[in-house]
Design an enzyme around this catalytic site. Sequence first.
Site, PDB file in Angstrom:
ATOM      1  N   GLY A   1     -15.853 -10.868 -13.573  1.00 34.50           N
ATOM      2  CA  GLY A   1     -14.431 -10.587 -13.349  1.00 34.50           C
ATOM      3  C   GLY A   1     -13.912 -11.294 -12.109  1.00 34.50           C
TER       4      GLY A   1
ATOM      5  N   ILE B   1     -13.828   0.513   1.603  1.00 39.58           N
ATOM      6  CA  ILE B   1     -12.475   0.295   2.158  1.00 39.58           C
ATOM      7  C   ILE B   1     -11.537  -0.059   1.012  1.00 39.58           C
ATOM      8  CG2 ILE B   1     -11.098  -1.108   3.735  1.00 39.58           C
ATOM      9  CD1 ILE B   1     -13.704  -1.631   5.314  1.00 39.58           C
TER      10      ILE B   1
ATOM     11  N   LYS C   1       0.822  -1.198   0.000  1.00 37.86           N
ATOM     12  CA  LYS C   1       0.000   0.000   0.000  1.00 37.86           C
ATOM     13  C   LYS C   1       0.860   1.253   0.000  1.00 37.86           C
ATOM     14  CE  LYS C   1      -3.770  -0.150  -0.050  1.00 37.86           C
ATOM     15  NZ  LYS C   1      -4.698  -0.276  -1.207  1.00 37.86           N
TER      16      LYS C   1
ATOM     17  N   HIS D   1      -2.100   4.759  -5.492  1.00 35.47           N
ATOM     18  CA  HIS D   1      -3.383   5.458  -5.565  1.00 35.47           C
ATOM     19  C   HIS D   1      -3.204   6.944  -5.901  1.00 35.47           C
ATOM     20  CE1 HIS D   1      -5.227   1.846  -4.032  1.00 35.47           C
ATOM     21  NE2 HIS D   1      -4.450   1.865  -2.968  1.00 35.47           N
TER      22      HIS D   1
END
Length: 854
Positions: free
Chosen positions: A690, A800, A566, A586
Amino acid sequence: RFRAQPIHCVEPKRRVSRMSSKSPTAGKKVVLFGVGLSAPPMIHYLTSFGIEVIACARNRKKVEKVLKEVPDQKLVKAEQFDVSSPDCEKRLDELCPSVDIIVSMMPPPCHPKIAAAALKHGKHFFTSSYVSDTMMKLSPEFEKKGLTCLNECGVDPGLDHMSAKKVIDEVHKEGGKILAFFSVCGGLPAPAYNNPFGGGYKISWTPYGVLSAGTNNALFLFQGKNVTKPGTEIYNPPEWKHVIEVDGKATTFEWYPNRDSTPYVKHYSMPECQSIIRGTYRNNGWCNTLRAIALLGLNDRELKIPEGKSYLETAVFIYNARNKDKLPADTKVEGLKTAYAKFLNSDTKNKAITDLEWVGLFSTDKVPEGCKFPIDMMCTLWTANMQYKDGEKDMIVMQHIFEVEYKDGTREELTSTLVDFGLGKYHHIPSKFTSMSRTVSLPLACAIRLKLEGKISRTGVIRPVTPDFYEPILEEISKFNPPMIFKEAALKTHIWLRHEAKPGEERTALTPETAKMLLDAGFRVTVEKSPTRCIKIEEYAKVGCKIAEQWSWPSAPYPTIIFGLKELPEDGKPHELVHRHIHFAHCFKGQGGWKDVIARFKKGGGALYDLEFLKLNGRRVAAFGRPAGMAGMALGLWQWAMQKLGKPAIKDLKSWASKEAMCKTVTDALKEVEEKKGLKPSALIIGALGRCGKGATWVAEQCGVSPIKWDLPETKGGGPFKALLDVDVLVNCIYLTSKIPAFVTKEMTKGPRKLSCFVDVSCDTSNPNNPFPIYNVGTTLVNPILHVGDEKAPLDVVAIDHLPSLIPLESSINYSKALIPYILELIDRDAFVKKPVWKDAYDLYVAKCKEAGL
């Protein structure tokens, strides 16, 4: 140039006997001031080329003894010379006029006086010592007179300069940059002759110099900033270790920084260099013992010690001089050891204390006369107990590490390593010399010969950092028997798995199984300790990974690839990212603050390879889609159950050991609703075909729910879709990159609806193409529910961005297996610019930098 493994050198043929009278150096003369331990190899080398040597020292008989072993006695002459005597200048005037080169192997403070004599008589001046400020001031005069004043041409300094500059020049010639440079050297006993002290140490030069090193501050450059370490801290802790092959065995050495390394950025002509540290090698345990000596004041050069006392009594005196809690003057050995242990926050078994006992500090013998300071006392103990015995070998270990970036943006670590053993027998020299004496004197002797052969023309005060010096000297020493050879190599790719800072994140992108695959392929793998990772650090150690402290990656070498999962913490530390990073950042889809995130990489010269955009033929090579869908559906169903039971919203989520354990939690809650309320939930999945959708489908079915499955045929025309309001739980598993009419709008949620729980697995709250603009803030594991409805018609959102962390072990294993084939590609230095997955990821990073105006 450096991609091969270390060069394995064949033993060279022995040099033919001494040079004939036709040698270009025959008849040339050198006067040598100082005939200490390092002088004999030089004398033998020079005379083998027909060069006459006048050897001068205070003790003429000692000089004559050294000269007796020279084969051609006509080429040597002993002279008495005392630099401190009143007639010193007169003697210099008598000895210097008839020679071609003046050489000083005396202590550094003596050099300026002898160099002045060289200027006076128009002679070249050579020494192995560092260039002092006083010596540098003489440079204009040496240049004006067309004279060479060569300094720093021994081993350290000397061979370190030459071997380093050779590689630096080659990198620059290829258009590369030296981002960081580390140069470390140490004179040590050969492994078979180590003693207990400090992991193994014996005197090969003055013990005063070794002991006083702990009183000298160290200044170096690290990642663009000057760093100063006080002398008492250079050994604390022994952070730096290198593994070097010695006699076929991988041997670990401690090292610590030396004095001021910063001028060598200029000396080595590498203005681009961001980190430079020069240091000293010692065996493991040295830093602990020398740190204790420094902290206890045993190398103090100012505190006057009493005369006529024993070593033990003097040690007590030194301790009392530095501590408020005084010891009785007649303290016994155990009392002092206990006091030392308390002072060092340790116990009496501390190796530093046992080393001090071994060397004789607790002895009742009297301290010799003439010892004025603690350092003098320690010198006497070292001299008495740490000498080499007849037949024992020493060695020199030197290694340079270059952290390089090439013009195509690729990076690698290069090394240049010398391991030289003493007592090597020369074919034309009857004596056997220590490695220290050979490496200190022979490079200088080679330079003297080159000058006498007319192959060196540079003038002024200089160092041997140009090809006219290092090429012939390194070539010459490689022909000695035994040879002195620097082995050059490129280190394999280094992957560094960092600790995850994001709260609640337990997953990892690298498991012990996939780490072993990297190690087997030749990678170097470092894994940080982490209290949150779902796999224990011991499992990584078992497969051979190097273990590092939590969050230590900012100090990793520049070419190291920092591997995470992350994003980095939002506190912006470190502010400038110098490494290449692989993780989910991100920041490539216009998320809030994305420009600031990318700027950190750009400013530091690093790069970002975002895991979300590692693609091959348009498809992600690895994804957490399936476990994300699993966890998303589980939370949606679980929260629906809490609503129907009138219980508080789910909160403070903890990970499950497996997907089965997660499903059991949800199934138990649904059964309770069915038993008490007679209700069963309905669910709809968007993107059901998917990876993410299939995961959501699996959990729903495991929990007894048959979900409605929507995919491209149902959604390609765009919304709004009123049918999405007619289910209890809605799970969105798609991410849109182009604008499309919203599937559900905020206005729609205000009307009649069954929908009470919405799970947005994509959770791109700031994405302008978000098909569910009914909320604008993400949720967390601590507070996973966002209420956007009202009490009568609740509508709870789960958004989340790391849902797979709820089943971390399974998520990590599956993801790491999918990703590892592409990580394995990085064994090649140029994979980042040639392999499609990595090249495309880098091109995207570059494009985003431009988009951000960077």
